[in-house]
Design an enzyme around this catalytic site. Structure first.
Site, mmCIF file in Angstrom:
data_model
loop_
_atom_site.group_PDB
_atom_site.id
_atom_site.type_symbol
_atom_site.label_atom_id
_atom_site.label_comp_id
_atom_site.label_asym_id
_atom_site.label_seq_id
_atom_site.Cartn_x
_atom_site.Cartn_y
_atom_site.Cartn_z
ATOM 1 C CG ASN A 63 -0.208 0.108 2.529
ATOM 2 O OD1 ASN A 63 0.886 -0.432 2.678
ATOM 3 N ND2 ASN A 63 -0.796 0.769 3.510
ATOM 4 C CE1 TYR A 64 3.876 1.481 4.046
ATOM 5 C CE2 TYR A 64 6.101 0.788 3.507
ATOM 6 C CZ TYR A 64 5.089 0.951 4.434
ATOM 7 O OH TYR A 64 5.313 0.600 5.744
ATOM 8 C CB SER A 65 3.482 5.226 -3.520
ATOM 9 O OG SER A 65 4.015 6.291 -2.778
#
Length: 333
Positions: A63-65
């Site tokens: 879910n990072y970026s």
């Protein structure tokens, strides 16, 4: 207190796994195209600066970026002579952030087998690898039975797609049950921990020591509060700008600043150093938007704080204990 680390190349076992990791793990949350992220070239420089200093433990998440972090980490991995020199970790089931806030997609937030397997397959494609060394449940969804999670973890380990597993941001009872189910060992727990957030000491840290689980803290400088740039009189720029803080937090920061001056370091380095010296701690998570910021953070390992100063930090930040720990302390001393 644990023995002081000497630098990023001071690799030590991660829990009871065969993985050996640096005392500071490079968090790749700042890699990507989010407003708080570095551009691709700067992210590459941060990654290389970490490795050149002896670091070997990189932590990202799907879910990072929206997956862009994993894509960049994969690109950087392919530029290395040997990918296996690096311990690679990623996560699934975390919240997805946008400019409008948190996207609450129950399917993507599920800890269950269906989402775990689909998420891992997508992460492996973005990373361009056939396995990850450590796979984290990012945050408990509040409803998936722990038996389902451990069983699915076991299948992925047996399939060779995951070497070890960990739990991030889960209740202590949940982690205890997972550790006792007889599946793959819970290698580590990723939890918030700092001089201004010590609640994990009551339950999580004792269970980690009992089961040989490593604790990988995030938020070691209190979300930036312990960086020293905030004062009672004026609000500095940053994500904590304008927020109200308790007098207890300011008192802790006062002691951190005082010791930093004496030790010749920065408040952030003092706060980070204290975390790395606590029992059961391994691979403290750090993020950096520039190589210079990373180098400054790594400087925390070079500090040589005497026991008296460490004890003073511990005493100044001592939290109010919840029941039953409050009465246990009064009775047992």
């Amino acid at each position: 207190m644990t023995t002081a680390f000497t630098g990023l190349a001071d690799h030590r076992p991660l829990g009871r796994s065969g993985l050996r990791v640096s005392p500071l793990a490079l968090g790749a949350m700042t890699f990507g195209d989010h407003a708080l992220c570095s551009d691709d070239d700067t992210s590459r420089k941060v990654f290389r600066t970490y490795l050149e200093a002896g670091g070997n433990y990189v932590d990202t998440a799907d879910n990072y970026s929206a997956g862009r972090s994993e894509v960049l980490v994969g690109e950087f991995l392919r530029e290395l002579p040997d990918r296996d020199d690096l311990v690679l970790a990623t996560k699934y089931s975390g919240p997805h952030f946008t400019a409008d806030g948190v996207v609450r997609n129950p399917a993507r937030r599920s800890n269950g087998r269906k989402n775990m397997i689909a998420s891992l397959e997508a992460s492996l494609r973005r990373l361009g690898v056939d396995h990850v060394d450590l796979y984290w449940l990012h945050i408990w969804d509040g409803f998936t039975p722990v038996e389902e999670v451990v069983s699915a973890f076991d299948d992925l380990v047996r399939a060779g797609k995951v070497r070890a597993v960990g739990l991030s941001d889960v209740p202590a009872w949940y982690a205890t049950k997972a550790a006792m189910l007889g599946g793959p060992p819970i290698t580590a727990m990723q939890l918030e921990y700092s001089l201004v957030e010590r609640s994990i000491e009551t339950e999580h840290v004792p269970l980690a020591r009992e089961f040989g689980i490593a604790v990988q803290p995030w938020g070691a400088i209190g979300g930036g509060f312990l960086s020293g740039k905030y004062t009672r009189e004026a609000s500095a720029d940053g994500r904590l700008a304008g927020e109200e803080h308790s007098e207890r937090r300011w008192a802790v920061l006062d002691v951190v600043r005082e010791i930093a001056t004496t030790a010749g370091g920065t408040p952030a380095q003092v706060a980070m150093h204290w975390v790395t010296r606590q029992p059961a701690i391994a691979g403290t998570l750090v993020g950096a938007r520039t190589p210079e910021q990373l180098t400054d953070t790594v400087g925390a390992l070079a500090l040589d704080l005497p026991t008296e100063q460490l004890d003073r930090l511990t005493e100044a930040s001592s939290p109010e204990l919840p029941f039953p720990h409050s009465i246990i302390k009064r009775v047992n001393g």
